[in-house]
Write an enzyme that holds these catalytic residues in place. Structure first.
Site, mmCIF file in Angstrom:
data_model
loop_
_atom_site.group_PDB
_atom_site.id
_atom_site.type_symbol
_atom_site.label_atom_id
_atom_site.label_comp_id
_atom_site.label_asym_id
_atom_site.label_seq_id
_atom_site.Cartn_x
_atom_site.Cartn_y
_atom_site.Cartn_z
ATOM 1 C CB SER A 175 39.125 23.623 47.953
ATOM 2 O OG SER A 175 39.778 23.841 46.719
ATOM 3 C CE1 TYR A 235 38.146 28.649 47.676
ATOM 4 C CE2 TYR A 235 40.068 27.503 46.804
ATOM 5 C CZ TYR A 235 38.712 27.537 47.079
ATOM 6 O OH TYR A 235 37.926 26.458 46.752
#
Length: 267
Positions: free
Chosen positions: A141, A154
Site C-alpha cells: 500500500s 495498517y
C-alpha cells in the site's frame, strides 16, 4: 511474465481490486483460482466472469495456515499448475491513533495483511519454483511507505509486506520466479465496509487527487506484472508520496497530518 495461458491465484477475489484482477486476467486469456473468505461474493465474481472451467473459486480464510496449506492441491486439481500468485486480500484498521486502538483490532490487521500473505507465499512458493517462469506479487500500500495518522498499524502491516516482498525478490533473483510489490494509492473499493470500519472515515471529497477506480487500478497492476517490475505504483498519489517521503519526509508527513485531520473533522 506474460499473463495469457498462465494459471493465476488471486486472494481477496470477491470484491474491489481482487474482483477486477480476476476479470481482467480472464479477459487476457489466463486461468484463475479466485480465493476469498466469503462464498457469496466469490459467487458474484464467478457470475460476472462467466469463464467456465477457466475459473475456480475457493472459500479460504488466509489467516488459517492449515486451510491455506491445503489450497495448492485444490488449485492444481482444477488447473493443473500454478504460474502466478497475487496476494491482494487485506483490511484496514479502525481510524484511531495507536493509543486508542483495541489490541484485538491490531492483531486482526496483522493476521490478515501480513500473516495471511505469508501463509499464501509459504504454501505456493514451492510450486512456483517448479515452473519454467512464475510470478509472485504482494499488494502492499502507499501506507506501507508513507505514514497516515489513524492508520499506523495498517501501515506497519503493509510495510512488513513490502519488506517481505523485497526480501523474496533478493532471495529468488537467481530463479525463474519474478517478484513484485504493489503500492495502491487511493482506490475506490469497499475496503472500509469489508474491514468492519465505520467511524472516523475521511471524506473522499476532501482529497485533492481523484480516486482510481478498481478497474483502472487492476489494469495498472497487471501491466506492471507483465513488465516484471519490482515496485508497481498504482495512482498519481502513490508515485508522489514515494518521492515526497524520500526528499522531504518531515514537511510531507506534516502536510498529510493536517489534511487527514481536516478530512476526519479534527482541528
Amino acid at each position: 511474465m506474460r499473463i495469457e495461458g498462465k494459471v493465476w491465484v488471486v486472494t481477496g477475489a470477491g470484491a474491489g481490486m481482487g474482483r477486477e484482477l480476476v476479470l481482467q486476467l480472464l479477459s487476457r486469456n489466463a486461468r484463475v483460482a479466485a480465493v476469498d473468505l466469503r462464498a457469496e461474493t466469490l459467487a458474484e465474481t464467478a457470475g460476472l466472469a462467466r469463464a467456465g472451467e477457466r475459473l475456480s473459486t475457493h472459500v479460504v480464510d488466509i489467516t488459517d495456515r492449515v486451510a491455506v496449506r491445503a489450497l495448492p492441491e485444490a488449485v492444481v486439481g482444477a488447473h493443473g499448475a500454478v504460474d502466478g500468485v497475487i496476494n491482494n486480500a487485506g483490511i484496514i484498521q479502525p481510524f484511531a491513533p495507536v493509543a486508542e486502538l483495541d489490541y484485538g483490532d491490531t492483531r486482526r490487521v496483522m493476521d490478515v495483511n501480513f500473516f495471511g500473505a505469508y501463509h499464501v507465499v509459504e504454501a505456493f512458493l514451492p510450486l512456483l519454483l517448479e515452473r519454467p517462469e512464475a510470478h509472485l506479487a504482494n499488494v502492499s500500500s502507499m501506507g506501507g511507505f508513507f505514514p497516515f495518522p489513524g492508520q499506523t498499524v495498517y501501515g506497519a502491516s503493509k510495510a512488513a509486506v513490502k519488506l517481505l516482498t523485497e526480501g523474496l525478490y533478493a532471495e529468488l533473483s537467481s530463479t525463474g520466479v519474478r517478484v513484485s510489490a504493489i503500492f495502491p494509492g487511493a482506490v475506490r473499493t469497499a475496503i472500509t465496509e469489508n474491514s468492519g470500519v465505520t467511524a472516523g472515515v475521511p471524506e473522499a471529497s476532501d482529497s485533492k487527487i481523484p480516486m482510481l477506480s478498481a478497474e483502472k487500478a487492476a489494469g495498472i497492476m497487471l501491466n506492471g506484472l507483465q513488465k516484471d517490475r519490482l515496485h508497481i505504483y498504482v495512482g498519481v498519489d502513490s508515485r508522489l508520496m514515494s518521492t515526497a517521503i524520500r526528499v522531504a519526509p518531515k514537511p510531507a508527513i506534516g502536510l498529510v497530518q493536517r489534511l487527514m485531520a481536516r478530512a476526519t473533522g479534527q482541528r
